[in-house]
Design an enzyme around this catalytic site. Structure first.
Site, PDB file in Angstrom:
ATOM      1  N   GLY B 136       0.783  -1.240   0.000  1.00 20.08           N
ATOM      2  CA  GLY B 136       0.000   0.000   0.000  1.00 20.08           C
ATOM      3  C   GLY B 136       0.805   1.274   0.000  1.00 20.08           C
ATOM      4  N   GLY B 189     -14.059  -4.937   8.831  1.00 18.11           N
ATOM      5  CA  GLY B 189     -13.862  -4.706   7.402  1.00 18.11           C
ATOM      6  C   GLY B 189     -12.449  -4.999   6.934  1.00 18.11           C
ATOM      7  N   LYS B 207       2.187 -10.750  -3.884  1.00 14.57           N
ATOM      8  CA  LYS B 207       3.140  -9.684  -3.546  1.00 14.57           C
ATOM      9  C   LYS B 207       4.569 -10.223  -3.502  1.00 14.57           C
ATOM     10  CE  LYS B 207      -0.525  -7.154  -1.227  1.00 14.57           C
ATOM     11  NZ  LYS B 207      -1.278  -7.008   0.044  1.00 14.57           N
TER      12      LYS B 207
END
Lengths: 438, 438
Positions: B136, B189, B207
């Site tokens: 990210g 979430g 990744k």
């Protein structure tokens, strides 16, 4: 010029210069295979040819004439690893003017003359890269300049001096005194015989100025940075911090909390941070930089902040970047500085740790509390560190440790000044700013 | 084209796409002032115009025709945030062919079709950037590709999946069971209703493949990665690890220990690491990547590995890079892949943690030890986890926990196979690889 085969002129062959030459010579084939660029050591400029060196400088490439290297048409790219402002500055300006990209690890030079050098590089249309000038091998400058180019960074806090982090780690983890920890750092070669530049925060202040340049675009030089060192930190401060759940670190802090046109604060001082903060786990001579951004959230970059090989690794990364740019005939993004107001230390808001030795008798706390109240400094917690009266009854005083709520530095300093005049106050110990207090 | 004013076509307006559009619109003036580049949202391609969005998409810029956006001459640069392989792949290839740089956060696509896309980008002479595809908001791809371009990297170990790190942190710090921790991750979430991609390591494996591409130049795709997830990790494993001074993390490990032409190992599995290792302190849904290089030493990059805004921040960094390169009419360095032998998991050398439930009677340890000896697996430590015989005298078995010295995976698997056939062995629990054991 054949951009896949470039000749590097290295100025300086000390710890970092020697490591770089070794990397370039020993790993030449590996680097060429991996990157497509063959880097040749074209010249190594040193002060004296006589000195014995354990560095594989190619035959005939050692010279004492640095000024000739930077204008030599046989040299494609210059690496400055001499340190200090002159002659490094003059040599770099000459190299840029001759159209050669320059890579430097010279924090002192960049922190004082960055604006002039970046402007010269932009005018010449070549790169001036300096990843190694802050936090050694840690990729920091490139992430700040490129990855976070669009980010509104609110604060950067860095452990950017390995010597002081080693000393504070020894004091915190091993219970050493400041003087014993400093002596160990000196015996291991982490600290100089004269440790002033490290322990009084000058080194960290230069790096703080460079962080302010690249992360905030702020036109700041080393001398603009508010600076306190760690030589006043006592074993008592360390022990109290630990009991309260904190660790003391020397931090370079650059912040622009309000908006991206608001004032920028740039300072270096010992700081109490919660033991759970990621920076608290950075031990020994490691460096780390913690970045707080609006969109990206919290980031930390952690690694070896000094040493020949880690620093040479950062220089090599810059070299390969400059080679790519030479190949396409363009420079990378320049550092654009703007005038931003600096936030004076008096205006900084922070929580504070303060430790006092006072007379051990009734009414003393009330007198001290009145001083805080008079200056609108609100106390979050107070502990008395065991009354120190002896069995004999002699009043050796009591130690009071305060943590304040967030207050303005000016008001806290006014408290200190009043406390100095209070006859029940025997000694004013450390005043340490606290970050991350509830 | 005016390189100081560029129109961005955004494909996908979910969590990351929405955050990016918000950044581009709300921070337009700030970004322009800071970087000299004005980025305009030229088009936002979505699946349905009907959906209500809390995203400030400029009037008239929403479209369902992504294929038209990527060839629209009014669009200078394309950002792909749809995820999945198709139609993302076809759209990106079309954009590159039309001469538009592309920024993507699509790990699945890059981990499966990276070679094809990088080749297409190189042929078109434009950038294909993908910082946001791994970890990210953490600057990782750029430091690996650029700062460490000349470094011989020996190993990269990453916590690159926030969901599993959250679950393991809850199990370690809060004593939660796997199922309770998963349920909490779902309610927050962090985990999907079907958590397979995260908890079984598929996300981390993609990744890992990308890390192998950029850090080692190895031609590897997601399916080449050896993969184990965390769903078999028990509270007993966590508790034993803690007592032995370890923490269990799901790590993506890419290594080339021998030389830079030796075999590359690429794997994802739960790993016991010393509690003092910097990766052990990475909690909650944070990500971190630990890099071990010959010259640079140990580096760690730590931050938010997911979430709309952190990921959008990484995309924005790439966008500004691509804009700079558009302005100078050149692309950045491409990713060059080469065939390298992959080290099969059977050949990996590691220490191992193994936990067995055995009959609680004399001679059992001897029988188990004989199996280890037969396969040349040397035991470093063994503990019996409290005999579980009840007061009644019923033999509930005893739990034996072994840590081996470094051994070859093939031999350890042969031990397991033999242990399965040993009648005193009632249950074979987790086999967890141990890193950093003495």
């Amino acid at each position: 010029m054949d951009a896949t085969h470039l000749r590097v002129g290295v100025l300086g062959c000390g710890n970092v210069g020697g490591a770089l030459v070794r990397l370039l010579v020993v790993d030449r084939e590996r680097i060429a295979a991996r990157t497509g660029t063959r880097l040749e050591v074209g010249a190594v400029a040193v002060r004296s040819l006589a000195r014995d060196r354990d560095v594989p400088v190619p035959e005939g490439r050692l010279t004492t004439d640095a000024a000739a290297v930077v204008v030599d048409p046989e040299i494609d790219i210059v690496v400055e690893l001499m340190g200090g402002i002159e002659p490094a500055r003059t040599l770099i300006l000459a190299a840029l003017k001759a159209g050669k990209p320059v890579v430097t690890a010279n924090k002192e030079l960049i922190a004082n003359c960055g604006a002039e050098l970046w402007e010269a590089a932009a005018n010449a249309g070549v790169d001036l890269l300096f990843e190694a000038a802050v936090a050694g091998g840690i990729p920091l400058i490139r992430p700040l300049r490129e990855s976070l180019a669009g980010e509104h960074i609110r604060r950067v806090m860095g452990i950017v001096n390995g010597t002081t982090n080693f000393i504070l780690s020894k004091m915190s983890d091993g219970g050493a005194s400041y003087h014993d920890a400093l002596a160990e750092a000196q015996s291991l070669g982490y600290a100089e015989r004269d440790p002033t530049a490290d322990v009084e925060g000058f080194d960290a202040a230069a790096k703080a100025a460079i962080i302010a340049n690249v992360a905030f675009g702020a036109r700041v030089v080393a001398g603009d940075v508010y600076r306190e060192g760690i030589s006043g930190i006592t074993e008592i401060d360390i022990a109290v911090a630990r009991r309260l759940g904190y660790v003391i670190k020397l931090l370079a802090i650059v912040e622009q909390p309000d908006s991206d046109v608001g004032p920028v604060g740039v300072r270096v001082h010992p700081t109490m941070i919660p033991a759970t903060h990621p920076l608290a786990a950075v031990r020994d001579s490691y460096n780390a930089v913690f970045v707080e951004g609006d969109a990206v959230g919290d980031l930390m970059l952690h690694g070896r902040g000094a040493g020949g090989m880690p620093t040479a690794s950062a220089v090599l990364g810059d070299l390969l970047d400059a080679c790519h740019n030479l190949g396409i005939g363009a420079a990378g993004r320049s550092v654009a500085l703007r005038e931003v107001p600096l936030r004076p230390i008096d205006d900084v808001r922070s929580a504070y740790y303060l430790n006092l030795v006072v007379a051990d008798r009734p009414g003393v706390l009330r007198a001290v509390a009145e001083v805080f109240a008079n200056h609108s400094v609100s106390v979050r917690s107070m502990e008395q560190e065991g009354a120190e009266s002896e069995a004999s009854g002699a009043d050796l005083g009591a130690r009071l440790v305060f943590i304040t709520h967030r207050a303005v530095e000016r008001d806290v300093q006014a408290c200190l000044s009043d406390l100095h005049h209070l006859d029940v106050v025997r000694e004013i110990g450390s005043l340490i700013r606290v970050i991350g207090a509830a």
